[in-house]
Design a protein around this motif. Structure first.
Motif, short mmCIF file in Angstrom:
data_model
loop_
_atom_site.label_atom_id
_atom_site.label_comp_id
_atom_site.label_asym_id
_atom_site.label_seq_id
_atom_site.Cartn_x
_atom_site.Cartn_y
_atom_site.Cartn_z
N GLN A 114 0.85 -1.19 0.00
CA GLN A 114 0.00 0.00 0.00
C GLN A 114 0.89 1.24 0.00
O GLN A 114 1.50 1.57 1.01
CB GLN A 114 -0.92 0.01 1.22
N PRO A 115 0.98 1.94 -1.15
CA PRO A 115 1.77 3.18 -1.17
C PRO A 115 1.15 4.23 -0.25
O PRO A 115 -0.08 4.41 -0.22
CB PRO A 115 1.72 3.61 -2.63
N ILE A 116 1.99 4.91 0.49
CA ILE A 116 1.54 5.96 1.41
C ILE A 116 1.91 7.34 0.88
O ILE A 116 1.10 8.26 0.89
CB ILE A 116 2.13 5.75 2.81
N PHE A 117 3.13 7.47 0.38
CA PHE A 117 3.60 8.76 -0.11
C PHE A 117 4.50 8.51 -1.32
O PHE A 117 5.41 7.69 -1.27
CB PHE A 117 4.39 9.50 0.98
N ASP A 118 4.20 9.22 -2.42
CA ASP A 118 5.01 9.07 -3.64
C ASP A 118 5.48 10.40 -4.18
O ASP A 118 5.70 10.56 -5.38
CB ASP A 118 4.23 8.31 -4.71
N GLY A 119 5.64 11.38 -3.26
CA GLY A 119 6.10 12.69 -3.70
C GLY A 119 5.06 13.48 -4.46
O GLY A 119 5.41 14.35 -5.26
N PHE A 120 3.77 13.18 -4.24
CA PHE A 120 2.64 13.85 -4.91
C PHE A 120 2.61 13.55 -6.41
O PHE A 120 1.98 14.26 -7.18
CB PHE A 120 2.67 15.37 -4.70
N LEU A 280 7.03 14.63 -12.73
CA LEU A 280 8.40 14.16 -12.91
C LEU A 280 9.30 14.60 -11.76
O LEU A 280 10.21 13.86 -11.35
CB LEU A 280 8.95 14.68 -14.24
N GLU A 281 9.07 15.79 -11.23
CA GLU A 281 9.88 16.25 -10.09
C GLU A 281 9.67 15.40 -8.85
O GLU A 281 10.52 15.38 -7.95
CB GLU A 281 9.56 17.72 -9.79
N ALA A 282 8.56 14.67 -8.81
CA ALA A 282 8.32 13.77 -7.68
C ALA A 282 9.34 12.64 -7.63
O ALA A 282 9.53 12.02 -6.58
CB ALA A 282 6.91 13.19 -7.78
N GLU A 283 10.03 12.37 -8.74
CA GLU A 283 11.05 11.33 -8.75
C GLU A 283 12.24 11.69 -7.85
O GLU A 283 13.01 10.81 -7.46
CB GLU A 283 11.54 11.09 -10.18
N PHE A 284 12.40 12.98 -7.52
CA PHE A 284 13.49 13.39 -6.64
C PHE A 284 13.14 13.19 -5.16
O PHE A 284 14.02 13.26 -4.30
CB PHE A 284 13.83 14.87 -6.85
N LEU A 285 11.86 12.97 -4.85
CA LEU A 285 11.41 12.89 -3.46
C LEU A 285 11.36 11.44 -2.99
O LEU A 285 11.23 10.52 -3.80
CB LEU A 285 10.02 13.53 -3.33
N PRO A 286 11.47 11.23 -1.66
CA PRO A 286 11.38 9.86 -1.14
C PRO A 286 9.98 9.29 -1.28
O PRO A 286 9.00 10.03 -1.40
CB PRO A 286 11.77 10.02 0.33
N LYS A 287 9.90 7.97 -1.27
CA LYS A 287 8.63 7.27 -1.39
C LYS A 287 8.53 6.26 -0.26
O LYS A 287 9.52 5.60 0.10
CB LYS A 287 8.52 6.57 -2.75
N PHE A 288 7.33 6.14 0.27
CA PHE A 288 7.13 5.24 1.41
C PHE A 288 5.86 4.44 1.18
O PHE A 288 4.84 4.95 0.71
CB PHE A 288 7.01 6.03 2.72
N SER A 289 5.94 3.15 1.51
CA SER A 289 4.78 2.27 1.40
C SER A 289 4.85 1.20 2.46
O SER A 289 5.93 0.92 3.02
CB SER A 289 4.72 1.62 0.00
N ILE A 290 3.70 0.64 2.77
CA ILE A 290 3.60 -0.47 3.73
C ILE A 290 3.45 -1.76 2.93
O ILE A 290 2.63 -1.85 2.02
CB ILE A 290 2.41 -0.28 4.67
N VAL A 291 4.27 -2.76 3.29
CA VAL A 291 4.24 -4.03 2.57
C VAL A 291 3.98 -5.15 3.56
O VAL A 291 4.34 -5.08 4.74
CB VAL A 291 5.57 -4.28 1.83
N GLY A 292 3.33 -6.17 3.10
CA GLY A 292 3.05 -7.34 3.92
C GLY A 292 3.06 -8.60 3.08
O GLY A 292 2.63 -8.58 1.93
#
Length: 469
Positions: A114-120, A280-292
């Motif tokens: 489940q992606p939580i944050f992808d840099g918008f 495209l600028e979102a590729e410079f930002l961190p990404k966080f997701s929950i995995v199970g």
């Protein structure tokens, strides 16, 4: 009489009534709007563009996958052993054992992310996709305008060419009568063989022009069939749409710059290009997701062994350096956005030039009609005078033939001017961006592109289209 035969009789009566009544320009435009293949292709293309929105929204939706494995495993274990005796170093006892076995290892893994944050990125891609949908709707409006205008043009071309053919056929009859009278005058000794030759030549030329007019009508009928989908039958006269046009060219330009679909599509494209930069600028930002993961393993290390477990955690991805690819794509997107803004300026200039051109064509058509009417009246008086003077020997047969040709040309010119008058008014309406089913009173046949968009924009899955395909 059975109900089925009564129904069939009613259908036949309605069809005969429709055939007797013929076709109107409004009916032709309605047919083209409903069944023109170019327009239907444009609608299908827009429905495909609608799907970019749920595709973009999938970026923040959960991803679930399952992997499985099953196979056969055969083991052969060979063991060798050597015994060493401290009290008798010369003694050497060795043993060997062989064990054969087999198993069927099986494994299964269920993974959820489940992606939580992808840099918008997802938000900006969704907004860009929506701008693309709005641009597609404007392009569909542009296609609708083109199809409706083509229907008007084809309709008026059939009317014009039908009238011209009738004039040419009537001219043949007039020339044939003129040839008969010329021969009678020759027999009476009033004229020479030269006059007969002139009349015969003009009659042959008239037949050639009639044949060309018939070919032009056949071509117009073909275009009518291609655009509207049916053969033309007893077309009613067409009328201009002056009631929908402004009084001045300046007002027409103001309306066109604010409403023309070509300009609005270019503006939506510019908005989408700006949002593509942010995505495209979102590729410079961190990404966080929950995995199970939930997994099960059986017979991997021996018969009857089984391992069952589950895992849940967070995944953080921090981009540091990707070889300059992302930076290059961002720079490219910025240049594309600049191009889109220039495209909008180009669209404004083209539409403004189009309005001025069609405004001038409309005014010229009005003037041409008045001039052609005056020309016809004068040509009719001239033909009457030439015929009377010829009876007194003051005019030749060639003078009569020339006067008849001038009158014919004037009448054909009036027909052409009337056709251009109607077509130019619709062209002016299209140049303003207002040639639509709503403005023309075709509301009962309106295709609503927003209906399909609302059906698919929040779709979470399923390959079946809203219409069941």
């Amino acid at each position: 009489m059975s109900r089925r035969r009564i129904l069939l009789l009613l259908v036949c009566l309605v069809a005969n009534a429709e055939a007797a009544r013929g076709e109107t320009m409004t009916g032709a435009m309605r047919r083209a709007y409903a069944a023109n293949p170019t327009l239907n292709a444009g609608r299908a293309k827009l429905r495909a563009i609608d799907e970019f929105v749920p595709q973009a929204q999938a970026g923040l939706r959960p991803r679930v996958s399952a992997d499985g494995y099953i196979g056969a495993q055969r083991n052969r274990l060979i063991t060798q052993q050597r015994d060493v005796y401290l009290d008798d170093p010369t003694r050497d006892d060795r043993s060997k054992s062989i064990q054969n076995g087999g198993s069927m290892p099986r494994a299964g893994v269920l993974s959820v992310e489940q992606p939580i944050f992808d840099g918008f990125k997802t938000q900006n891609q969704t907004r860009a996709a929506e701008s693309g949908v709005f641009a597609g709707r404007e392009r569909l409006r542009l296609t609708e305008q083109r199809v409706l205008f083509d229907a008007v043009s084809a309709y008026m071309s059939v009317l014009r060419d039908t009238a011209v053919l009738k004039l040419q056929e009537n001219n043949i009859a007039v020339l044939a009568e003129q040839l008969r009278q010329t021969r009678e005058r020759y027999l009476a000794g009033q004229i020479t063989l030269t006059d007969i030759a002139q009349a015969e030549a003009r009659l042959a030329g008239g037949k050639s022009l009639a044949s060309a007019a018939r070919a032009a009508l056949d071509a117009s009928i073909g275009v009518y069939r291609q655009t509207i989908g049916v053969e033309p039958t007893k077309l009613a006269p067409g009328a201009p749409v002056d009631r929908l046009l402004p009084k001045t060219r300046e007002e027409a330009e103001r309306i066109a710059l604010g409403e023309h679909p070509f300009i609005l599509a270019a503006l939506h494209d510019a908005d989408a290009a700006d949002l593509d930069i942010k995505a495209l600028e979102a590729e410079f930002l961190p990404k966080f997701s929950i995995v199970g993961d939930i997994f099960s393993q059986t017979d991997y290390t021996g018969i009857g062994n089984r391992n069952i477990g589950a895992m849940v955690g967070g995944r953080l991805n921090v981009p540091i350096y990707e070889g300059g690819m992302t930076s290059s794509r961002v720079r490219q997107a910025k240049e594309t956005a600049g191009q889109r803004r220039f495209d909008a300026d180009v669209a404004r200039a083209e539409v403004q030039a189009l309005v001025r051109a069609y405004w001038g064509a409309l005014q010229a058509a009005k003037t041409q009609i008045a001039a052609a009417q005056t020309q016809i009246a004068a040509a009719e008086r001239a033909l009457y005078g030439v015929r009377e003077e010829a009876k007194a020997g003051l005019r030749t047969t060639l003078d009569i033939l020339n006067a008849q040709q001038e009158l014919l040309n004037a009448r054909i010119g009036l027909i052409a001017a009337q056709r251009e008058r109607v077509v130019a008014s619709y062209a002016m309406l299209a140049a303003m961006g207002r040639l639509s089913t709503a403005s023309l009173g075709l509301d009962e046949a309106v295709y609503d592109p927003a209906l399909h968009f609302e059906q698919v924009k929040d779709s979470w899955g399923g390959p079946t289209t809203p219409d069941g395909r």
